[in-house]
Structure formats: C-alpha cells, structure tokens
Design an enzyme around this catalytic site. Structure first.
Site, PDB file in Angstrom:
ATOM      1  N   ASP A   7      30.054  34.109  42.759  1.00  0.00           N
ATOM      2  CA  ASP A   7      30.641  35.105  42.244  1.00  0.00           C
ATOM      3  C   ASP A   7      29.812  35.617  40.880  1.00  0.00           C
ATOM      4  O   ASP A   7      28.670  34.965  40.702  1.00  0.00           O
ATOM      5  CB  ASP A   7      31.985  34.573  41.782  1.00  0.00           C
ATOM      6  CG  ASP A   7      32.866  35.604  40.884  1.00  0.00           C
ATOM      7  OD1 ASP A   7      32.986  36.824  41.416  1.00  0.00           O
ATOM      8  OD2 ASP A   7      33.844  35.177  40.339  1.00  0.00           O
ATOM      9  N   SER A   8      30.252  36.748  40.302  1.00  0.00           N
ATOM     10  CA  SER A   8      29.550  37.174  39.271  1.00  0.00           C
ATOM     11  C   SER A   8      29.792  36.345  37.971  1.00  0.00           C
ATOM     12  O   SER A   8      28.754  36.305  37.316  1.00  0.00           O
ATOM     13  CB  SER A   8      30.123  38.552  39.099  1.00  0.00           C
ATOM     14  OG  SER A   8      31.652  38.428  38.591  1.00  0.00           O
ATOM     15  N   TYR A  39      30.812  42.745  37.108  1.00  0.00           N
ATOM     16  CA  TYR A  39      30.173  43.669  38.186  1.00  0.00           C
ATOM     17  C   TYR A  39      30.998  44.993  37.992  1.00  0.00           C
ATOM     18  O   TYR A  39      30.387  46.042  38.400  1.00  0.00           O
ATOM     19  CB  TYR A  39      30.202  43.209  39.644  1.00  0.00           C
ATOM     20  CG  TYR A  39      29.359  42.208  39.823  1.00  0.00           C
ATOM     21  CD1 TYR A  39      28.021  42.058  38.999  1.00  0.00           C
ATOM     22  CD2 TYR A  39      29.304  41.395  40.918  1.00  0.00           C
ATOM     23  CE1 TYR A  39      27.013  41.060  39.332  1.00  0.00           C
ATOM     24  CE2 TYR A  39      28.650  40.376  41.255  1.00  0.00           C
ATOM     25  CZ  TYR A  39      27.144  40.178  40.731  1.00  0.00           C
ATOM     26  OH  TYR A  39      26.392  39.471  40.932  1.00  0.00           O
ATOM     27  N   GLY A  40      32.512  44.785  37.671  1.00  0.00           N
ATOM     28  CA  GLY A  40      33.198  46.032  37.977  1.00  0.00           C
ATOM     29  C   GLY A  40      32.794  47.184  37.323  1.00  0.00           C
ATOM     30  O   GLY A  40      33.010  48.562  38.081  1.00  0.00           O
ATOM     31  N   CYS A  70      33.980  36.942  45.501  1.00  0.00           N
ATOM     32  CA  CYS A  70      34.246  38.164  44.804  1.00  0.00           C
ATOM     33  C   CYS A  70      34.531  39.162  45.483  1.00  0.00           C
ATOM     34  O   CYS A  70      33.856  39.595  46.352  1.00  0.00           O
ATOM     35  CB  CYS A  70      32.834  38.307  43.792  1.00  0.00           C
ATOM     36  SG  CYS A  70      32.734  39.773  42.990  1.00  0.00           S
ATOM     37  N   ASN A  71      35.847  39.967  45.399  1.00  0.00           N
ATOM     38  CA  ASN A  71      36.210  41.079  46.216  1.00  0.00           C
ATOM     39  C   ASN A  71      35.070  42.313  46.094  1.00  0.00           C
ATOM     40  O   ASN A  71      34.786  42.851  47.067  1.00  0.00           O
ATOM     41  CB  ASN A  71      37.277  41.578  45.649  1.00  0.00           C
ATOM     42  CG  ASN A  71      38.359  40.726  46.023  1.00  0.00           C
ATOM     43  OD1 ASN A  71      39.134  40.255  46.927  1.00  0.00           O
ATOM     44  ND2 ASN A  71      38.870  39.780  45.013  1.00  0.00           N
ATOM     45  N   THR A  72      34.457  42.388  44.748  1.00  0.00           N
ATOM     46  CA  THR A  72      33.628  43.528  44.730  1.00  0.00           C
ATOM     47  C   THR A  72      31.997  43.092  45.283  1.00  0.00           C
ATOM     48  O   THR A  72      31.540  44.052  46.153  1.00  0.00           O
ATOM     49  CB  THR A  72      33.216  43.692  43.145  1.00  0.00           C
ATOM     50  OG1 THR A  72      34.484  43.869  42.445  1.00  0.00           O
ATOM     51  CG2 THR A  72      32.124  44.916  42.689  1.00  0.00           C
ATOM     52  N   CYS A 182      41.064  40.235  42.273  1.00  0.00           N
ATOM     53  CA  CYS A 182      39.938  39.888  41.721  1.00  0.00           C
ATOM     54  C   CYS A 182      39.978  38.459  41.676  1.00  0.00           C
ATOM     55  O   CYS A 182      41.062  38.038  41.009  1.00  0.00           O
ATOM     56  CB  CYS A 182      39.630  40.578  40.452  1.00  0.00           C
ATOM     57  SG  CYS A 182      38.381  39.786  39.509  1.00  0.00           S
TER      58      CYS A 182
END
Length: 258
Positions: A7-8, A39-40, A70-72, A182
């Site tokens: 993840d970020s 990241y958003g 992480c969805n992004t 998220c």
C-alpha cells in the site's frame, strides 16, 4: 511461504489484519511506499512508476503471492503487475457491487468514500456503470482521512467533526450503505458507526479480498505453512515508520476485537 501486502502507507494494514485472522498459518511481508504517500492527489503515471519500483523490491525479498492492498494502486497497476509476475496477485476495488445488491430492495442510495484519484479513474467509472443500473451510487472523496490515518490521528472528536463536515450536505435518511473505498478508511469504522443513523450499513472490500487470496493460494498449490510472522518494509527505510506500522496494526486489531 510469504504473502506480500503493498500500500502507499498504513491503510493496507486493515486488509492484512483480515488475512492474519483468516489465514494465520502464513508469513507476511508488508511494504508501505512512504516516499510517496498519499497517492490520491498525484498523477496516475507518476504513481504507476512508484508502485512498480516498490513491488520490485518486494519481489527481491522472495514473496509467494501479492495483495495490492490499495484501491488506487489496483486501478492503476494491477494488470501490468500480473503481466510482469507469475505469482498470484490480488487487487482491490471499492465494494460497490455488493453494496448495490444489498441495497436494491430498500430503495436507499449508496455513498462511496474514496480518494480523488480512485474516483477519477476509468476503472471506477466502469465499475459503477456496470453495477449501478438504478443510478443509486454517489461518490465522496475524503483525502484528509488518509493524512489523518498516516499521522495516527484517531481522536474521536477530531474525526467525528471531520465526518460531520463532509456529510453536512447529504440527507443520510436517503442512504442505506456507505462503502469504505480506501483501505485507510476502515481505521475509522468504529467512529463512523457511532455517528451514523443505525439503518446505514458500512461495508469495505477487505473480507472479499482475503477470500479471493485464499482461493488463489489453494488454486496455485501454495500451502498454508507459516507462523503468522509479520515483517515490515517501507520505501524510505525509516525505522520510525516501521514502528508506526506496528502501532497502527495493533490499534486496528484492538478496535476490531472490541
């Protein structure tokens, strides 16, 4: 056998906590991209490069499966990662489909919380277009919540006021489900639960992601041999952040044991 979680920042710990509960006989390596969190607000191509570099470091550690927690990051890079590496790779997407299915008979709407980048990507629009035939899904970016989580800001008053401000323009009687899109956001599920009307359900994709992981491990013949050992890495090799990840994981697991 070691399962990697990426993840970020610390958000993906909410997913790994689910894996530790459901798949305790594995070892885990968690990587946070501390050089580039969050990241958003960033550019898609810029973020893709960060993800590829971080996952390359994880592969060098000898992981046997990877969860892009992480969805992004999933939206941006999971297809390319699957092309590059032959091991099982599980991504995430906001739990919009189950939310719509759960809400279909109620006449209520669905509200999706996510980062700006997730909500702006074609993958999210395609998901909503595919499952939201009735036009009941609304989306709300909550960028500050990632920052709060990274700062281990879990003060109930601060977070409750933040949620009240963000939700002030919504008639909550119209909604039946809120989707935490998220992986940082489930850290605040208990605070959100206390302030929402009781008829609103809160869902995320963590349990479904771990079920998918378990199925892929079985299909790949990866045995559940391990001790539940957890190791941490971060892209700036900061020992202070490593300690933060230990603290955040313990906090999340304690909140969910209550």
């Amino acid at each position: 056998m070691t399962i990697g979680f990426f993840d970020s920042g610390i958000g993906g710990l909410s997913v790994m906590a689910e894996a530790l509960q459901r798949l305790p006989a594995q070892n885990y390596l968690y990587m946070a991209d501390t050089l580039h969190v969050p990241y958003g607000p960033k550019d898609k191509d810029e973020v893709k490069g960060y993800i590829m570099d971080a996952v390359s470091r994880m592969m060098a550690e000898g992981i046997d499966a990877l969860v892009v927690a992480c969805n992004t990051a999933t939206s941006i890079a999971v297809n390319e990662l699957r092309e590059m590496y032959s091991l099982p790779i599980v991504g995430m997407e906001p739990a919009v489909k189950p939310a719509v299915e759960m809400n279909r008979a109620t006449g209520k709407r669905v509200l999706v919380f996510a980062t700006q980048l997730t909500l702006s990507l074609p993958k999210y629009y395609a998901l909503v277009s595919r499952v939201d035939e009735g036009g009941i899904v609304d989306s709300l970016p909550l960028p500050e919540l990632v920052k709060y989580c990274e700062e281990l800001q879990f003060d109930k008053q601060v977070i409750s006021e933040y949620f009240r401000d963000k939700l002030s323009g919504y008639n909550l009687d119209d909604y039946g489900i809120i989707v935490l899109g998220c992986t940082h956001y489930p850290f605040y599920r208990h605070i959100l639960r206390e302030m929402l009307p009781p008829h609103i359900q809160i869902v995320d994709g963590n349990a479904g992601t771990v079920r998918r992981l378990s199925a892929l491990l079985t299909r790949a013949g990866i045995a559940h041999h391990g001790s539940g050992n957890v190791s941490f890495m971060c892209t700036n090799d900061d020992p202070v952040y490593i300690d933060k990840m230990h603290t955040a994981l313990a906090y999340f697991r304690n909140q969910n044991d209550e």
